[in-house]
Design a protein around this motif. Structure first.
Motif, PDB file in Angstrom:
ATOM      1  N   ILE A 191       0.797  -1.288  -0.050  1.00 52.46           N
ATOM      2  CA  ILE A 191      -0.141   0.052  -0.085  1.00 52.46           C
ATOM      3  C   ILE A 191       0.999   1.169  -0.031  1.00 52.46           C
ATOM      4  O   ILE A 191       1.974   1.336   0.731  1.00 52.46           O
ATOM      5  CB  ILE A 191      -0.889  -0.114   1.100  1.00 52.46           C
ATOM      6  CG1 ILE A 191      -0.033   0.259   2.466  1.00 52.46           C
ATOM      7  CG2 ILE A 191      -2.061  -1.273   1.018  1.00 52.46           C
ATOM      8  CD1 ILE A 191      -1.158   0.444   3.790  1.00 52.46           C
ATOM      9  N   VAL A 192       0.443   2.482  -0.630  1.00 49.11           N
ATOM     10  CA  VAL A 192       1.119   3.593  -0.676  1.00 49.11           C
ATOM     11  C   VAL A 192       0.531   4.528   0.345  1.00 49.11           C
ATOM     12  O   VAL A 192      -0.771   4.618  -0.110  1.00 49.11           O
ATOM     13  CB  VAL A 192       1.106   4.105  -2.039  1.00 49.11           C
ATOM     14  CG1 VAL A 192       1.837   5.426  -2.257  1.00 49.11           C
ATOM     15  CG2 VAL A 192       1.843   3.215  -2.788  1.00 49.11           C
ATOM     16  N   ALA A 194       0.477   7.720   0.577  1.00 54.60           N
ATOM     17  CA  ALA A 194      -0.242   8.996   0.006  1.00 54.60           C
ATOM     18  C   ALA A 194      -1.476   8.753  -0.769  1.00 54.60           C
ATOM     19  O   ALA A 194      -2.334   9.683  -0.903  1.00 54.60           O
ATOM     20  CB  ALA A 194       0.749   9.459  -1.051  1.00 54.60           C
ATOM     21  N   GLN A 195      -1.858   7.333  -0.763  1.00 54.11           N
ATOM     22  CA  GLN A 195      -3.017   6.755  -1.305  1.00 54.11           C
ATOM     23  C   GLN A 195      -4.145   6.606  -0.695  1.00 54.11           C
ATOM     24  O   GLN A 195      -5.298   6.774  -0.803  1.00 54.11           O
ATOM     25  CB  GLN A 195      -2.928   5.712  -2.407  1.00 54.11           C
ATOM     26  CG  GLN A 195      -1.935   5.779  -3.570  1.00 54.11           C
ATOM     27  CD  GLN A 195      -2.367   6.722  -4.657  1.00 54.11           C
ATOM     28  OE1 GLN A 195      -3.699   6.695  -4.827  1.00 54.11           O
ATOM     29  NE2 GLN A 195      -1.699   7.554  -5.132  1.00 54.11           N
ATOM     30  N   VAL A 196      -3.917   6.686   0.844  1.00 57.84           N
ATOM     31  CA  VAL A 196      -4.833   6.210   1.720  1.00 57.84           C
ATOM     32  C   VAL A 196      -4.704   7.608   3.252  1.00 57.84           C
ATOM     33  O   VAL A 196      -5.581   7.543   3.921  1.00 57.84           O
ATOM     34  CB  VAL A 196      -4.724   4.975   2.587  1.00 57.84           C
ATOM     35  CG1 VAL A 196      -4.931   3.913   1.496  1.00 57.84           C
ATOM     36  CG2 VAL A 196      -3.136   4.847   3.150  1.00 57.84           C
ATOM     37  N   SER A 198      -3.973  11.562   2.443  1.00 58.12           N
ATOM     38  CA  SER A 198      -3.244  12.605   1.453  1.00 58.12           C
ATOM     39  C   SER A 198      -3.184  13.896   2.173  1.00 58.12           C
ATOM     40  O   SER A 198      -4.218  14.545   2.493  1.00 58.12           O
ATOM     41  CB  SER A 198      -4.226  12.581   0.202  1.00 58.12           C
ATOM     42  OG  SER A 198      -3.612  13.450  -0.617  1.00 58.12           O
ATOM     43  N   VAL A 203      -8.585  10.162   3.479  1.00 59.18           N
ATOM     44  CA  VAL A 203      -9.091   9.713   2.068  1.00 59.18           C
ATOM     45  C   VAL A 203     -10.536   8.835   2.305  1.00 59.18           C
ATOM     46  O   VAL A 203     -10.585   8.242   3.522  1.00 59.18           O
ATOM     47  CB  VAL A 203      -8.289   8.757   1.331  1.00 59.18           C
ATOM     48  CG1 VAL A 203      -8.664   8.128   0.252  1.00 59.18           C
ATOM     49  CG2 VAL A 203      -6.712   9.649   1.194  1.00 59.18           C
ATOM     50  N   ASN A 207     -12.290   5.032  -1.137  1.00 59.30           N
ATOM     51  CA  ASN A 207     -10.966   5.004  -1.974  1.00 59.30           C
ATOM     52  C   ASN A 207      -9.953   4.021  -1.291  1.00 59.30           C
ATOM     53  O   ASN A 207      -9.208   3.577  -1.944  1.00 59.30           O
ATOM     54  CB  ASN A 207     -10.490   6.298  -2.285  1.00 59.30           C
ATOM     55  CG  ASN A 207     -11.294   7.093  -3.060  1.00 59.30           C
ATOM     56  OD1 ASN A 207     -11.895   6.695  -4.153  1.00 59.30           O
ATOM     57  ND2 ASN A 207     -10.854   8.520  -3.204  1.00 59.30           N
ATOM     58  N   VAL A 208      -9.869   4.178   0.042  1.00 61.53           N
ATOM     59  CA  VAL A 208      -8.882   3.341   0.814  1.00 61.53           C
ATOM     60  C   VAL A 208      -9.258   1.774   0.268  1.00 61.53           C
ATOM     61  O   VAL A 208      -8.526   0.990   0.359  1.00 61.53           O
ATOM     62  CB  VAL A 208      -9.085   3.611   2.105  1.00 61.53           C
ATOM     63  CG1 VAL A 208      -8.459   2.594   3.186  1.00 61.53           C
ATOM     64  CG2 VAL A 208      -8.584   5.039   2.749  1.00 61.53           C
ATOM     65  N   HIS A 211      -7.885   0.988  -3.045  1.00 69.93           N
ATOM     66  CA  HIS A 211      -6.362   0.995  -3.065  1.00 69.93           C
ATOM     67  C   HIS A 211      -6.088  -0.432  -2.436  1.00 69.93           C
ATOM     68  O   HIS A 211      -5.086  -0.921  -3.065  1.00 69.93           O
ATOM     69  CB  HIS A 211      -5.987   2.070  -2.454  1.00 69.93           C
ATOM     70  CG  HIS A 211      -4.463   1.917  -2.428  1.00 69.93           C
ATOM     71  ND1 HIS A 211      -3.681   2.196  -3.712  1.00 69.93           N
ATOM     72  CD2 HIS A 211      -3.457   1.842  -1.367  1.00 69.93           C
ATOM     73  CE1 HIS A 211      -2.404   2.358  -3.251  1.00 69.93           C
ATOM     74  NE2 HIS A 211      -2.378   2.024  -2.088  1.00 69.93           N
ATOM     75  N   LYS A 215      -4.230  -4.541  -4.010  1.00 72.67           N
ATOM     76  CA  LYS A 215      -2.808  -4.723  -3.462  1.00 72.67           C
ATOM     77  C   LYS A 215      -2.771  -6.318  -3.108  1.00 72.67           C
ATOM     78  O   LYS A 215      -2.755  -6.750  -1.844  1.00 72.67           O
ATOM     79  CB  LYS A 215      -2.182  -3.840  -2.541  1.00 72.67           C
ATOM     80  CG  LYS A 215      -2.007  -2.602  -2.797  1.00 72.67           C
ATOM     81  CD  LYS A 215      -1.305  -2.357  -4.061  1.00 72.67           C
ATOM     82  CE  LYS A 215      -0.957  -0.794  -4.533  1.00 72.67           C
ATOM     83  NZ  LYS A 215      -0.102  -0.650  -5.235  1.00 72.67           N
ATOM     84  N   ASP A 258       5.495  12.443   4.661  1.00 74.58           N
ATOM     85  CA  ASP A 258       4.581  12.814   3.413  1.00 74.58           C
ATOM     86  C   ASP A 258       4.226  14.208   3.865  1.00 74.58           C
ATOM     87  O   ASP A 258       4.014  15.281   2.831  1.00 74.58           O
ATOM     88  CB  ASP A 258       3.462  12.228   3.054  1.00 74.58           C
ATOM     89  CG  ASP A 258       3.774  10.853   2.446  1.00 74.58           C
ATOM     90  OD1 ASP A 258       4.864  10.620   1.776  1.00 74.58           O
ATOM     91  OD2 ASP A 258       2.873   9.842   2.343  1.00 74.58           O
TER      92      ASP A 258
END
Length: 310
Positions: A191-192, A194-196, A198, A203, A207-208, A211, A215, A258
């Motif tokens: 998992i990234v 920044a994608q969960v 931001s 998020v 969307n979580v 994502h 994976k 981040d």
């Protein structure tokens, strides 16, 4: 130094991904072998007074500066189930119970109000070692080093931003792993953050889920849908005062990285590994001595050994 990490999942609980094995879950099948290693170690003529069993090398790095290393040696078990189950054996063993302890991350134990009642098992005050050590003093040092200014709400903002992914981890721990087969557990490998989480904002749940499902969880029938997850969140409210008990420390380090990178371009020189090192270095003995973990170890020792570093 690298500015980002593409494969960002770290072990979150005793039954989750392990970077060296790449498995969805880890079963503690070999605590007897850990106990046998302990027996071999204490038979060595140069053995230390106390053996401390921890989950992994990061825990040893974090803790060893607080101990008198002439009296203590560390043994890495590999995951927290192995720590817990080996201490279950140790605590009833006349030869070992007075010279061996295990230290594991609490994970969601505090949230779930779980008490293990194993005399030789100690747990962190917060979710894990990283969240316990990331005090306001440590966070301030990191900010001054990386962005050259104070950011008092940094860790709180990061934990709030991570709340949705933390809920999914909690769902995995409380619903899937405790009620079903361990093979049904969600994998968080890859998992990234920044994608969960931001820019210090959470998020959306949808969307979580999308994502994390992509994976390695596409074929998991145990993976929650949006309605199930929203219902779980509603039924398990977590307030801001519980975030340190709720948030995975590795996730928190990535989220802090981040946020710092978004605050100042020069902070991109500091990657997550550097921030983790700053946490370990910045966490002082005086702060550790205030923890329940310290007190439980000290009470177990009961002045029998010269356990602590001067």
């Amino acid at each position: 130094m690298e500015n980002s990490v593409l494969q960002e999942c770290e072990p979150q609980s005793c039954v989750e991904d392990n970077k060296s094995l790449g498995n969805t879950v880890l079963e503690a099948t070999d605590p007897p072998s850990i106990v046998e290693t302990i027996r071999q170690n204490i038979q060595h003529p140069n053995h230390r007074d106390v053996i401390i069993v921890v989950e992994g090398e990061d825990d040893e790095k974090a803790l060893k500066k607080f101990f008198n290393m002439q009296a203590v040696e560390f043994l890495c078990a590999g995951n927290c189930l192995k720590v817990k189950n080996s201490m279950r054996i140790v605590s009833t063993d006349k030869q070992l119970k007075d010279c061996v302890i295990g230290i594991k991350d609490a994970d969601f134990d505090h949230i779930n109000k779980i008490s293990h009642n194993i005399a030789n098992l100690m747990i962190t005050d917060t979710h894990d070692m990283e969240t316990m050590m990331l005090t306001q003093k440590v966070c301030r040092k990191i900010c001054l080093e990386t962005i050259n200014k104070e950011y008092p709400e940094l860790s709180t903002e990061a934990m709030k931003a991570l709340k949705t992914i933390s809920y999914l981890r909690y769902y995995n721990d409380k619903i899937i792993l405790r009620r079903g087969s361990v093979n049904d557990g969600i994998t968080f490998k890859g998992i990234v953050i920044a994608q969960v989480a931001s820019n210090s904002q959470p998020v959306s749940v949808q969307n979580v889920l999308q994502h994390v499902k992509a994976k390695g969880n596409l074929n998991k029938t145990s993976f929650p849908d949006l309605n199930t997850m929203n219902r779980f969140i509603q039924q398990n409210p977590i307030d801001d005062g519980e975030l340190l008990l709720f948030t995975n420390g590795h996730d928190l380090i990535y989220a802090i990285r981040d946020i710092l990178h978004s605050e100042d371009q020069t902070a991109r020189a500091y990657n997550d590994k550097y921030i983790a090192t700053m946490i370990r270095i910045g966490y002082a003995k005086e702060e550790f001595e205030k923890t329940k973990l310290y007190k439980s170890i000290d009470n177990w020792n009961n002045n029998r050994f010269n356990l602590w570093a001067v």
